[in-house]
Design a protein around this motif. Structure first.
Motif, PDB file in Angstrom:
ATOM      1  N   GLU A  48      34.222 -40.206  16.603  1.00 24.11           N
ATOM      2  CA  GLU A  48      33.317 -40.936  17.489  1.00 24.11           C
ATOM      3  C   GLU A  48      33.610 -40.630  18.957  1.00 24.11           C
ATOM      4  N   ALA A  49      34.894 -40.487  19.299  1.00 26.72           N
ATOM      5  CA  ALA A  49      35.255 -40.184  20.690  1.00 26.72           C
ATOM      6  C   ALA A  49      34.627 -38.864  21.136  1.00 26.72           C
ATOM      7  N   ARG A  50      34.608 -37.875  20.254  1.00 29.54           N
ATOM      8  CA  ARG A  50      33.990 -36.585  20.603  1.00 29.54           C
ATOM      9  C   ARG A  50      32.486 -36.731  20.738  1.00 29.54           C
ATOM     10  N   ARG A  51      31.868 -37.507  19.873  1.00 31.33           N
ATOM     11  CA  ARG A  51      30.418 -37.714  19.958  1.00 31.33           C
ATOM     12  C   ARG A  51      30.037 -38.419  21.250  1.00 31.33           C
ATOM     13  N   LYS A  52      30.892 -39.322  21.716  1.00 34.44           N
ATOM     14  CA  LYS A  52      30.626 -40.010  22.984  1.00 34.44           C
ATOM     15  C   LYS A  52      30.866 -39.090  24.180  1.00 34.44           C
ATOM     16  N   ALA A  53      31.889 -38.243  24.085  1.00 34.09           N
ATOM     17  CA  ALA A  53      32.250 -37.374  25.203  1.00 34.09           C
ATOM     18  C   ALA A  53      31.292 -36.196  25.363  1.00 34.09           C
ATOM     19  N   VAL A  54      30.736 -35.706  24.246  1.00 32.68           N
ATOM     20  CA  VAL A  54      29.872 -34.527  24.275  1.00 32.68           C
ATOM     21  C   VAL A  54      28.515 -34.901  23.672  1.00 32.68           C
ATOM     22  N   PRO A  55      27.550 -35.269  24.510  1.00 30.10           N
ATOM     23  CA  PRO A  55      26.231 -35.642  23.983  1.00 30.10           C
ATOM     24  C   PRO A  55      25.610 -34.494  23.193  1.00 30.10           C
ATOM     25  N   GLY A  56      25.052 -34.818  22.035  1.00 24.98           N
ATOM     26  CA  GLY A  56      24.386 -33.823  21.207  1.00 24.98           C
ATOM     27  C   GLY A  56      25.338 -32.876  20.497  1.00 24.98           C
ATOM     28  N   VAL A  57      26.603 -33.270  20.353  1.00 26.11           N
ATOM     29  CA  VAL A  57      27.599 -32.395  19.712  1.00 26.11           C
ATOM     30  C   VAL A  57      27.182 -32.075  18.285  1.00 26.11           C
ATOM     31  N   ARG A  58      27.386 -30.802  17.891  1.00 26.26           N
ATOM     32  CA  ARG A  58      26.991 -30.369  16.557  1.00 26.26           C
ATOM     33  C   ARG A  58      28.150 -29.752  15.789  1.00 26.26           C
ATOM     34  N   LEU A  59      29.250 -29.428  16.501  1.00 26.60           N
ATOM     35  CA  LEU A  59      30.384 -28.769  15.862  1.00 26.60           C
ATOM     36  C   LEU A  59      31.658 -29.565  16.086  1.00 26.60           C
ATOM     37  N   CYS A  60      32.587 -29.454  15.118  1.00 31.12           N
ATOM     38  CA  CYS A  60      33.907 -30.050  15.295  1.00 31.12           C
ATOM     39  C   CYS A  60      34.682 -29.204  16.308  1.00 31.12           C
ATOM     40  N   VAL A  61      35.835 -29.675  16.736  1.00 30.10           N
ATOM     41  CA  VAL A  61      36.616 -28.984  17.755  1.00 30.10           C
ATOM     42  C   VAL A  61      37.001 -27.576  17.291  1.00 30.10           C
ATOM     43  N   GLU A  62      37.443 -27.453  16.047  1.00 30.16           N
ATOM     44  CA  GLU A  62      37.882 -26.153  15.543  1.00 30.16           C
ATOM     45  C   GLU A  62      36.732 -25.141  15.514  1.00 30.16           C
ATOM     46  N   CYS A  63      35.587 -25.545  15.005  1.00 36.04           N
ATOM     47  CA  CYS A  63      34.437 -24.635  14.934  1.00 36.04           C
ATOM     48  C   CYS A  63      33.910 -24.304  16.328  1.00 36.04           C
ATOM     49  N   GLN A  64      33.924 -25.275  17.246  1.00 37.32           N
ATOM     50  CA  GLN A  64      33.488 -25.018  18.614  1.00 37.32           C
ATOM     51  C   GLN A  64      34.425 -24.030  19.296  1.00 37.32           C
ATOM     52  N   ALA A  65      35.739 -24.184  19.069  1.00 33.60           N
ATOM     53  CA  ALA A  65      36.709 -23.260  19.659  1.00 33.60           C
ATOM     54  C   ALA A  65      36.491 -21.843  19.129  1.00 33.60           C
ATOM     55  N   ALA A  66      36.214 -21.716  17.832  1.00 32.95           N
ATOM     56  CA  ALA A  66      35.966 -20.400  17.246  1.00 32.95           C
ATOM     57  C   ALA A  66      34.695 -19.783  17.823  1.00 32.95           C
ATOM     58  N   GLN A  67      33.659 -20.589  17.990  1.00 33.80           N
ATOM     59  CA  GLN A  67      32.412 -20.082  18.556  1.00 33.80           C
ATOM     60  C   GLN A  67      32.613 -19.657  20.010  1.00 33.80           C
ATOM     61  N   ASP A  68      33.338 -20.462  20.787  1.00 30.10           N
ATOM     62  CA  ASP A  68      33.609 -20.115  22.184  1.00 30.10           C
ATOM     63  C   ASP A  68      34.405 -18.819  22.281  1.00 30.10           C
ATOM     64  N   TYR A  69      35.376 -18.646  21.389  1.00 31.71           N
ATOM     65  CA  TYR A  69      36.179 -17.421  21.379  1.00 31.71           C
ATOM     66  C   TYR A  69      35.295 -16.212  21.072  1.00 31.71           C
ATOM     67  N   ASP A  70      34.428 -16.356  20.071  1.00 31.52           N
ATOM     68  CA  ASP A  70      33.524 -15.259  19.701  1.00 31.52           C
ATOM     69  C   ASP A  70      32.583 -14.918  20.849  1.00 31.52           C
ATOM     70  N   ASP A  71      32.078 -15.945  21.533  1.00 29.44           N
ATOM     71  CA  ASP A  71      31.169 -15.713  22.655  1.00 29.44           C
ATOM     72  C   ASP A  71      31.877 -14.993  23.806  1.00 29.44           C
ATOM     73  N   ALA A  72      33.131 -15.372  24.055  1.00 35.76           N
ATOM     74  CA  ALA A  72      33.878 -14.781  25.161  1.00 35.76           C
ATOM     75  C   ALA A  72      34.332 -13.369  24.848  1.00 35.76           C
ATOM     76  N   HIS A  73      34.469 -13.037  23.584  1.00 38.80           N
ATOM     77  CA  HIS A  73      34.972 -11.724  23.188  1.00 38.80           C
ATOM     78  C   HIS A  73      33.921 -10.950  22.394  1.00 38.80           C
ATOM     79  N   SER A  74      32.700 -10.969  22.909  1.00 37.31           N
ATOM     80  CA  SER A  74      31.606 -10.335  22.177  1.00 37.31           C
ATOM     81  C   SER A  74      31.611  -8.817  22.285  1.00 37.31           C
ATOM     82  N   GLY A  75      32.447  -8.261  23.162  1.00 42.42           N
ATOM     83  CA  GLY A  75      32.524  -6.816  23.291  1.00 42.42           C
ATOM     84  C   GLY A  75      31.512  -6.235  24.249  1.00 42.42           C
TER      85      GLY A  75
END
Length: 87
Positions: A48-75
């Motif tokens: 719930e704390a994450r849902r309150k902190a990030v409006p419209g959140v769709r991913l858990c912290v682990e999946c969001q971190a993986a997506q951010d890493y992939d986006d930053a290292h797209s080549g």
């Protein structure tokens, strides 16, 4: 000091306008509203704390971190090679 036909500060004005446009575009892409109860990738519960902190959140912290890493290292090389700049 003015150069050519541009007035003093024209270059800085153009830079400022570009930055403002980028900020507006980024803000328009932010999600709004209630977030999901479970991650849409791995179905883990989203606290719930994450849902309150990030409006419209769709991913858990682990999946969001993986997506951010992939986006930053797209080549994608934004600078290009010297050879391509010389042509």
């Amino acid at each position: 000091m003015a150069t050519g036909w541009a007035g003093d500060g024209a270059v800085q004005d153009q830079i400022d306008a570009t930055v403002e446009d980028a900020i507006k575009r980024a803000r328009s892409q932010l999600r709004k509203g209630p977030g999901l109860m479970h991650c849409e990738e791995c179905d883990a519960p989203i606290p719930e704390a994450r849902r309150k902190a990030v409006p419209g959140v769709r991913l858990c912290v682990e999946c969001q971190a993986a997506q951010d890493y992939d986006d930053a290292h797209s080549g994608y090389n934004r600078r290009g090679s010297k050879d391509s700049q010389l042509r």
